[in-house]
Design a protein around this motif. Structure first.
Motif, PDB file in Angstrom:
ATOM      1  N   LEU A  67    -111.046  30.142  21.079  1.00 55.71           N
ATOM      2  CA  LEU A  67    -110.582  29.948  19.694  1.00 55.71           C
ATOM      3  C   LEU A  67    -111.711  29.923  18.665  1.00 55.71           C
ATOM      4  O   LEU A  67    -111.459  29.939  17.465  1.00 55.71           O
ATOM      5  CB  LEU A  67    -109.796  28.621  19.588  1.00 55.71           C
ATOM      6  N   GLY A  68    -112.940  29.845  19.120  1.00 56.74           N
ATOM      7  CA  GLY A  68    -114.066  29.793  18.185  1.00 56.74           C
ATOM      8  C   GLY A  68    -114.527  28.374  17.932  1.00 56.74           C
ATOM      9  O   GLY A  68    -113.964  27.411  18.454  1.00 56.74           O
ATOM     10  N   GLU A  69    -115.585  28.244  17.125  1.00 58.39           N
ATOM     11  CA  GLU A  69    -116.199  26.925  16.912  1.00 58.39           C
ATOM     12  C   GLU A  69    -115.328  26.008  16.066  1.00 58.39           C
ATOM     13  O   GLU A  69    -115.380  24.789  16.186  1.00 58.39           O
ATOM     14  CB  GLU A  69    -117.571  27.111  16.246  1.00 58.39           C
TER      15      GLU A  69
ATOM     16  N   ILE B 126    -102.167  24.379   6.634  1.00 54.21           N
ATOM     17  CA  ILE B 126    -102.767  25.589   6.048  1.00 54.21           C
ATOM     18  C   ILE B 126    -103.704  26.193   7.091  1.00 54.21           C
ATOM     19  O   ILE B 126    -104.733  25.600   7.424  1.00 54.21           O
ATOM     20  CB  ILE B 126    -103.548  25.262   4.748  1.00 54.21           C
ATOM     21  N   PRO B 127    -103.320  27.343   7.655  1.00 61.19           N
ATOM     22  CA  PRO B 127    -104.166  27.918   8.710  1.00 61.19           C
ATOM     23  C   PRO B 127    -105.454  28.525   8.169  1.00 61.19           C
ATOM     24  O   PRO B 127    -105.531  28.881   6.990  1.00 61.19           O
ATOM     25  CB  PRO B 127    -103.277  29.008   9.310  1.00 61.19           C
ATOM     26  N   ILE B 128    -106.450  28.641   9.036  1.00 59.85           N
ATOM     27  CA  ILE B 128    -107.720  29.271   8.637  1.00 59.85           C
ATOM     28  C   ILE B 128    -107.468  30.767   8.409  1.00 59.85           C
ATOM     29  O   ILE B 128    -107.850  31.309   7.378  1.00 59.85           O
ATOM     30  CB  ILE B 128    -108.803  29.056   9.727  1.00 59.85           C
ATOM     31  N   HIS B 129    -106.817  31.408   9.387  1.00 61.80           N
ATOM     32  CA  HIS B 129    -106.383  32.814   9.220  1.00 61.80           C
ATOM     33  C   HIS B 129    -104.915  32.887   9.610  1.00 61.80           C
ATOM     34  O   HIS B 129    -104.580  32.554  10.753  1.00 61.80           O
ATOM     35  CB  HIS B 129    -107.162  33.755  10.156  1.00 61.80           C
ATOM     36  N   LYS B 130    -104.080  33.345   8.686  1.00 61.74           N
ATOM     37  CA  LYS B 130    -102.635  33.395   8.955  1.00 61.74           C
ATOM     38  C   LYS B 130    -102.283  34.265  10.154  1.00 61.74           C
ATOM     39  O   LYS B 130    -101.279  34.055  10.821  1.00 61.74           O
ATOM     40  CB  LYS B 130    -101.901  33.962   7.734  1.00 61.74           C
ATOM     41  N   GLU B 131    -103.106  35.272  10.405  1.00 63.50           N
ATOM     42  CA  GLU B 131    -102.786  36.215  11.485  1.00 63.50           C
ATOM     43  C   GLU B 131    -103.386  35.762  12.806  1.00 63.50           C
ATOM     44  O   GLU B 131    -103.166  36.379  13.846  1.00 63.50           O
ATOM     45  CB  GLU B 131    -103.324  37.637  11.200  1.00 63.50           C
ATOM     46  N   LYS B 132    -104.180  34.706  12.783  1.00 62.86           N
ATOM     47  CA  LYS B 132    -104.901  34.314  14.007  1.00 62.86           C
ATOM     48  C   LYS B 132    -105.002  32.791  14.065  1.00 62.86           C
ATOM     49  O   LYS B 132    -106.060  32.216  13.822  1.00 62.86           O
ATOM     50  CB  LYS B 132    -106.305  34.922  13.952  1.00 62.86           C
ATOM     51  N   ILE B 133    -103.870  32.155  14.363  1.00 65.97           N
ATOM     52  CA  ILE B 133    -103.842  30.690  14.366  1.00 65.97           C
ATOM     53  C   ILE B 133    -104.237  30.191  15.757  1.00 65.97           C
ATOM     54  O   ILE B 133    -103.724  30.677  16.769  1.00 65.97           O
ATOM     55  CB  ILE B 133    -102.432  30.200  13.988  1.00 65.97           C
ATOM     56  N   GLY B 134    -105.158  29.243  15.803  1.00 63.34           N
ATOM     57  CA  GLY B 134    -105.633  28.730  17.084  1.00 63.34           C
ATOM     58  C   GLY B 134    -105.071  27.337  17.366  1.00 63.34           C
ATOM     59  O   GLY B 134    -105.151  26.448  16.530  1.00 63.34           O
TER      60      GLY B 134
ATOM     61  N   GLU C 116    -115.291  20.257  29.288  1.00 58.38           N
ATOM     62  CA  GLU C 116    -114.571  21.527  29.510  1.00 58.38           C
ATOM     63  C   GLU C 116    -113.780  21.963  28.278  1.00 58.38           C
ATOM     64  O   GLU C 116    -113.727  23.153  27.959  1.00 58.38           O
ATOM     65  CB  GLU C 116    -113.654  21.422  30.732  1.00 58.38           C
ATOM     66  N   CYS C 117    -113.161  21.001  27.580  1.00 60.97           N
ATOM     67  CA  CYS C 117    -112.319  21.393  26.434  1.00 60.97           C
ATOM     68  C   CYS C 117    -113.179  21.914  25.281  1.00 60.97           C
ATOM     69  O   CYS C 117    -112.758  22.812  24.549  1.00 60.97           O
ATOM     70  CB  CYS C 117    -111.451  20.220  25.980  1.00 60.97           C
ATOM     71  N   SER C 118    -114.392  21.348  25.130  1.00 61.12           N
ATOM     72  CA  SER C 118    -115.297  21.857  24.092  1.00 61.12           C
ATOM     73  C   SER C 118    -115.720  23.285  24.420  1.00 61.12           C
ATOM     74  O   SER C 118    -115.759  24.153  23.547  1.00 61.12           O
ATOM     75  CB  SER C 118    -116.539  20.969  23.993  1.00 61.12           C
ATOM     76  N   ALA C 119    -116.039  23.529  25.704  1.00 60.41           N
ATOM     77  CA  ALA C 119    -116.520  24.862  26.099  1.00 60.41           C
ATOM     78  C   ALA C 119    -115.403  25.905  26.045  1.00 60.41           C
ATOM     79  O   ALA C 119    -115.594  27.019  25.547  1.00 60.41           O
ATOM     80  CB  ALA C 119    -117.110  24.796  27.508  1.00 60.41           C
ATOM     81  N   MET C 120    -114.229  25.540  26.532  1.00 59.66           N
ATOM     82  CA  MET C 120    -113.146  26.538  26.613  1.00 59.66           C
ATOM     83  C   MET C 120    -112.503  26.801  25.255  1.00 59.66           C
ATOM     84  O   MET C 120    -112.120  27.930  24.959  1.00 59.66           O
ATOM     85  CB  MET C 120    -112.104  26.110  27.647  1.00 59.66           C
ATOM     86  N   SER C 121    -112.401  25.770  24.405  1.00 58.47           N
ATOM     87  CA  SER C 121    -111.833  26.029  23.060  1.00 58.47           C
ATOM     88  C   SER C 121    -112.764  26.946  22.280  1.00 58.47           C
ATOM     89  O   SER C 121    -112.324  27.823  21.541  1.00 58.47           O
ATOM     90  CB  SER C 121    -111.576  24.720  22.308  1.00 58.47           C
ATOM     91  N   LYS C 122    -114.083  26.765  22.480  1.00 56.69           N
ATOM     92  CA  LYS C 122    -115.056  27.626  21.782  1.00 56.69           C
ATOM     93  C   LYS C 122    -114.897  29.081  22.232  1.00 56.69           C
ATOM     94  O   LYS C 122    -114.884  30.003  21.418  1.00 56.69           O
ATOM     95  CB  LYS C 122    -116.476  27.143  22.056  1.00 56.69           C
TER      96      LYS C 122
END
Ligand SMILES: [Zn+2]
Length: 453
Positions: A221-223, A19-27, A212-218
């Protein structure tokens, strides 16, 4: 497409409806390569598996609804070591390897991720995150090093489903007098004189790998986002540490909702290891194996199961693709594949189940009309197979053969003469010689036809 997607979520240890958070904006974030050496076949497995997931998500939610981020680690101990050995700058080494990596992705016919951020372009964001962790008392500085205090984060170990003591006991933890506790991991460390460095409030240095993955995913793709993927070996410590850093810095209850991990590849039932030399790089296949054969082999086991890599597997996949080209028809049709065909992929990326469906579609196409042939080709195309024309496929096979067409025809003529003379033994020897050179002959309607194996 109404069908739901199910995925094994390692955060919950079960298969769940996606179940995506936003159907139009899946991260979706997948840990990408550390570019110190060309990728090997074990690195190719997550590339192919998450490419399939990317395709399935785009099919269900729309082509522009998925933001797939796959990072490139271009600062790391192994990169520094290898560039020193080669006596070149770290950036020269990483640029070469990135180029080779992109060639490998093209060879495997993968869809390009939306973002491929490099760690070295995001060090400022990593410093920002460390400052926030120090302010919130989750991290501390000692002697120009910054560490994350693991005991401050009570959900540590939840992804691995293990207690902290068991995780520590089962891994090689760096011992340092700068650490308050043995389980703490480094966020920032000083660089030596001949190593890449960035200025920071803690002196000239470089970030710890996990950050790096914490910084770049933020950033991309957001928090909080939908899917985080990678190889099973990344669960601990890398993914546990990513979760700890991100949730504490961002003050969130969750980092990614679904954690998907692919299992290992073994080589003839042995663990792949550089020390035993049983590692094959993707680039080493290019000369003799078509990318789609490699891809089919990588999809032949379910991603949660180990995959044993051996000569027979490749040979079987090559024969399958060869057989499938018998019914190939070029097409620009945009038929939507029906849910029954796609169903295994929607059910936890069951690639062997999908391949079984392809075999059934092939059987129908063989006996059926052009429409059935085109349906089969489109079902193959969906996973990046039969993407070349029949001519390109045969051209590649011919190139590989060590024998030219004139020699083949001459040997066939000699064999036919032997058969006329009733010298069947000689005729069989010639047939076997051709087979050794990869040429398969068949007597049909009084004529001898040949093809490259
Ligand atoms: Zn990562």
């Amino acid at each position: 497409m109404n069908k739901d997607i199910y995925l094994t979520n390692n955060l919950k240890n079960k298969k769940e409806k996606f179940i995506p958070i936003h159907k139009e904006k899946i991260g979706m974030y997948v840990c990408g390569p550390t570019v110190y050496d060309n990728p090997h076949i074990g690195n190719a497995r997550p590339l192919v598996i998450f490419d399939i997931l990317f395709k399935v998500l785009k099919l269900k939610y729309g082509i522009n609804s998925v933001n797939y981020v796959r990072n490139i680690t271009d600062v790391d101990d192994k990169i520094i070591k290898s560039s020193k050995e080669k006596n070149i700058l770290a950036s020269e080494l990483t640029n070469n390897i990135i180029k080779g990596f992109n060639d490998d992705c093209n060879y495997l016919n993968l869809d390009e991720p939306n973002q491929q951020p490099k760690a070295t372009d995001h060090v400022d964001l990593m410093i920002e995150m460390i400052l926030s962790l120090i302010t919130k008392n989750f991290a501390y500085e000692k002697n120009n090093h910054v560490y994350f205090a693991v005991n401050k984060f009570e959900d540590y170990g939840k992804l691995s489903n293990k207690k902290l003591e068991d995780l520590i006991a089962g891994s090689r933890v760096e011992i340092s007098e700068n650490k308050k506790n043995v389980e703490d991991f480094v966020l920032w460390k000083p660089s030596k004189d001949d190593e890449p460095f960035w200025d920071s409030p803690w002196g000239k240095g470089r970030p710890g790998w996990h950050l790096e993955c914490s910084a770049m995913s933020k950033k991309y793709l957001g928090e909080v986002f939908d899917i985080h993927g990678g190889g099973i070996d990344l669960i601990f410590p890398h993914h546990e540490n990513e979760i700890a850093q991100s949730r504490c810095a961002n003050d969130t209850k969750v980092f990614a909702n679904y954690w998907i991990h692919n299992a290992f590849i073994t080589m003839s039932n042995e663990k792949m290891a550089k020390s035993t030399g049983n590692i094959i790089k993707i680039k080493d296949f290019k000369e003799n194996v078509d990318g789609q054969v490699l891809k089919l082999a990588l999809m032949s086991a379910h991603y949660k199961q180990p995959l044993d890599w051996n000569e027979k597997l490749l040979e079987d996949c090559k024969n399958t693709i060869d057989k499938w080209y018998e019914v190939y028809l070029p097409t620009n049709d945009k038929i939507v594949l029906n849910e029954d065909i796609l169903s295994p992929l929607f059910d936890d990326l069951n690639t062997p189940g999908y391949i079984a469906n392809l075999h059934q579609l092939y059987d129908k196409a063989l006996k059926g009309n052009n429409e059935e042939k085109i349906l089969f080709v489109l079902a193959c195309n969906f996973i990046g197979i039969l993407n070349k024309t029949k001519e390109e496929w045969f051209e590649f096979k011919k190139k590989k053969s060590t024998i030219n067409e004139d020699d083949i025809l001459e040997m066939i003529a000699l064999r036919n003469k032997a058969r006329e003379d009733k010298n069947y033994k000689k005729a069989d020897i010639i047939r076997d010689k051709l087979l050794d050179k990869g040429v398969l002959i068949e007597d049909k309607d009084g004529k001898t036809i040949w093809k490259i194996k």
